[in-house]
Design a protein around this motif. Structure first.
Motif: not given
Length: 183
Positions: A112-116
């Motif tokens: 999940d590279d775009d989780d924040s």
């Protein structure tokens, strides 16, 4: 609280909900300085997070959009003001109040590279005292961090007026220690 001292900070978050609904408990280790605003009583100022060149490519870096500190009496019990002692000697301010606003903090793993972590308003009240030789001394024990969770609700039955309410929610602990010189 002077700009000449660098402080090591450990911010340990507990059960933070990410933008994709995952629950994470990240720990951030970083350094900052207390930058004092001149001629204010009680003493107060901004927080300057220090970053190193090797941190720039690291996703696990803590940053602030805005950070403020204030030396204070007990904000929940102001009836017995301590400032009057400042007429005779250095004023007593037993608490350091922190207010921090974070930007979106990336926390994506391999899948999940775009989780924040969404932006947070963080508050903390740390025990503070002064020593004539050592200067400012902050509690060495972890102190609770809270976040304001805001919600907009209708103030009337037809929804013509709205009001924003908030709840303080514990989100982890923060520990702040002066950095030891290795020279």
């Amino acid at each position: 609280m002077t700009e000449s001292t660098t402080w090591q900070v450990r911010a340990q978050f507990k059960k933070i909900v990410t933008t994709k609904g995952k629950i994470v408990s990240p720990t951030f280790l970083f350094e900052w300085k207390f930058m004092e605003d001149e001629n204010f009583e009680p003493p107060q100022g901004t927080l300057q997070v220090l970053t190193k060149d090797d941190d720039k490519d690291n996703n696990n870096v803590f940053s602030l959009q805005k950070g403020r500190w204030t030396l204070s009496e007990d904000p929940n019990d102001r009836k017995d003001s301590l400032w009057i002692w400042g007429l005779f000697k250095e004023p007593l301010y037993p608490f350091l109040l922190l207010t921090m606003e974070t930007p979106t903090i990336p926390c994506g793993g391999d899948d999940d590279d775009d989780d924040s972590i969404p932006p947070l308003e963080i508050y903390s009240q740390i025990t503070h005292r002064r020593d004539n030789t050592r200067g400012a001394i902050l509690s060495s024990s972890p102190t609770i961090m809270t976040a304001r969770v805001r919600e907009t609700v209708n103030a009337d039955l037809i929804g013509a007026a709205q009001v924003e309410i908030y709840e303080e929610k514990s989100i982890g602990q923060i520990t702040i220690q002066p950095k030891r010189n290795t020279n």
